[in-house]
Design a protein around this motif. Structure first.
Motif, short mmCIF file in Angstrom:
data_model
loop_
_atom_site.label_atom_id
_atom_site.label_comp_id
_atom_site.label_asym_id
_atom_site.label_seq_id
_atom_site.Cartn_x
_atom_site.Cartn_y
_atom_site.Cartn_z
N LYS A 166 0.83 -1.20 0.00
CA LYS A 166 0.00 0.00 0.00
C LYS A 166 0.87 1.26 0.00
N ALA A 167 1.92 1.25 0.82
CA ALA A 167 2.79 2.42 0.92
C ALA A 167 3.51 2.70 -0.39
N ALA A 168 3.76 1.64 -1.16
CA ALA A 168 4.46 1.79 -2.44
C ALA A 168 3.49 1.98 -3.61
N ASN A 169 2.20 2.13 -3.29
CA ASN A 169 1.16 2.29 -4.32
C ASN A 169 1.12 1.12 -5.30
N LEU A 170 1.32 -0.09 -4.78
CA LEU A 170 1.30 -1.28 -5.62
C LEU A 170 0.12 -2.20 -5.30
N ARG A 171 -0.70 -1.82 -4.34
CA ARG A 171 -1.74 -2.73 -3.86
C ARG A 171 -2.96 -2.79 -4.77
N ASP A 172 -3.34 -1.70 -5.39
CA ASP A 172 -4.62 -1.63 -6.08
C ASP A 172 -4.76 -2.65 -7.21
N ASN A 173 -3.70 -2.89 -7.95
CA ASN A 173 -3.78 -3.80 -9.10
C ASN A 173 -3.19 -5.18 -8.81
N LEU A 174 -3.06 -5.51 -7.54
CA LEU A 174 -2.43 -6.75 -7.13
C LEU A 174 -3.37 -7.57 -6.25
N LYS A 175 -3.53 -8.84 -6.59
CA LYS A 175 -4.27 -9.76 -5.74
C LYS A 175 -3.28 -10.46 -4.80
N ILE A 176 -3.68 -10.63 -3.54
CA ILE A 176 -2.79 -11.25 -2.55
C ILE A 176 -3.49 -12.43 -1.89
N ILE A 177 -2.80 -13.57 -1.90
CA ILE A 177 -3.27 -14.77 -1.22
C ILE A 177 -2.29 -15.09 -0.09
N VAL A 178 -2.81 -15.41 1.08
CA VAL A 178 -1.95 -15.81 2.20
C VAL A 178 -2.26 -17.25 2.59
#
Length: 215
Positions: A166-178
């Motif tokens: 989020k801080a690097a402005n990379l979250r919006d177009n990225l899906k994350i699975i944990v």
């Protein structure tokens, strides 16, 4: 036994590596399109995964099946690279075990399963700091990021990676699975992940769903 009588899916499910590799070589000699060979192999590993999900086989068998697939892929790779019809890529998946965690068995199993299903997988390994995840997401622009944590003391790093995205402005177009032993759906929701993968097969299904590749 003739090639027409040989069931490669059944052979993968029974972990008969020599027979599978012999079949692959025979199919290549017969000029069978390499993507058709890979589709058959993928179907076999997927069925083995279904057996695992149903409790009919266990992690060692699934790992063995995955290694058979990877060895068959190595045999097929030159023909795939030379073919005009490429093995269809489902998407790009960046994966790694978070900082402080040296366990990678589960992550490796997920990676093999994703490769078999047609994902391009970039594996960052284990003990990966947030800064490395940020760097590689920014550079590679994957469709999905997978974060593995096998210890209750390291799962907090999954939250830190998401914060860093989020801080690097990379979250919006990225899906994350944990995923990982101390991880569950509630935790995934709490830290802002898009999905929780209970095991390799569940993770694959969630990944395909997020990319609209179900079916």
């Amino acid at each position: 036994m003739s090639d027409s009588d040989f069931d490669v899916i059944e052979a993968i499910m029974k972990l008969k590596e020599e027979e599978v590799l012999s079949w692959v070589k025979d199919q290549l000699a017969l000029k069978t399109p390499p993507h058709e060979i890979m589709n058959q192999l993928s179907n076999g590993l997927e069925e083995l995964g279904d057996r695992f999900s149903a409790g009919d086989c266990f992690i060692p068998e699934l790992i063995k099946g995955g290694n058979i697939f990877l060895n068959a892929l190595d045999v097929t790779r030159p023909a795939l690279e030379a073919s005009k019809t490429k093995f269809e890529r489902v998407g790009t998946f960046l994966i790694g075990t978070v900082k402080g965690d040296l366990h990678d068995l589960g992550k490796n199993l997920v990676a093999i399963t994703l490769i078999a299903a047609g994902f391009e997988v970039i594996d960052l390994g284990k003990d990966v700091p947030s800064s490395r995840f940020v760097e590689e997401v920014g550079r590679l622009k994957p469709d999905i990021l997978g974060l593995s944590a096998l210890l209750s003391t390291t799962r907090e790093q999954q939250r830190e990676v998401i914060k860093a995205m989020k801080a690097a402005n990379l979250r919006d177009n990225l899906k994350i699975i944990v995923g990982g032993a101390p991880v569950n759906q509630k935790w995934a929701e709490e830290i802002g992940a898009d999905a929780y993968g209970a095991d390799a097969i569940d993770g694959l299904r969630k990944a395909k769903t997020m990319l609209g590749k179900v079916g």
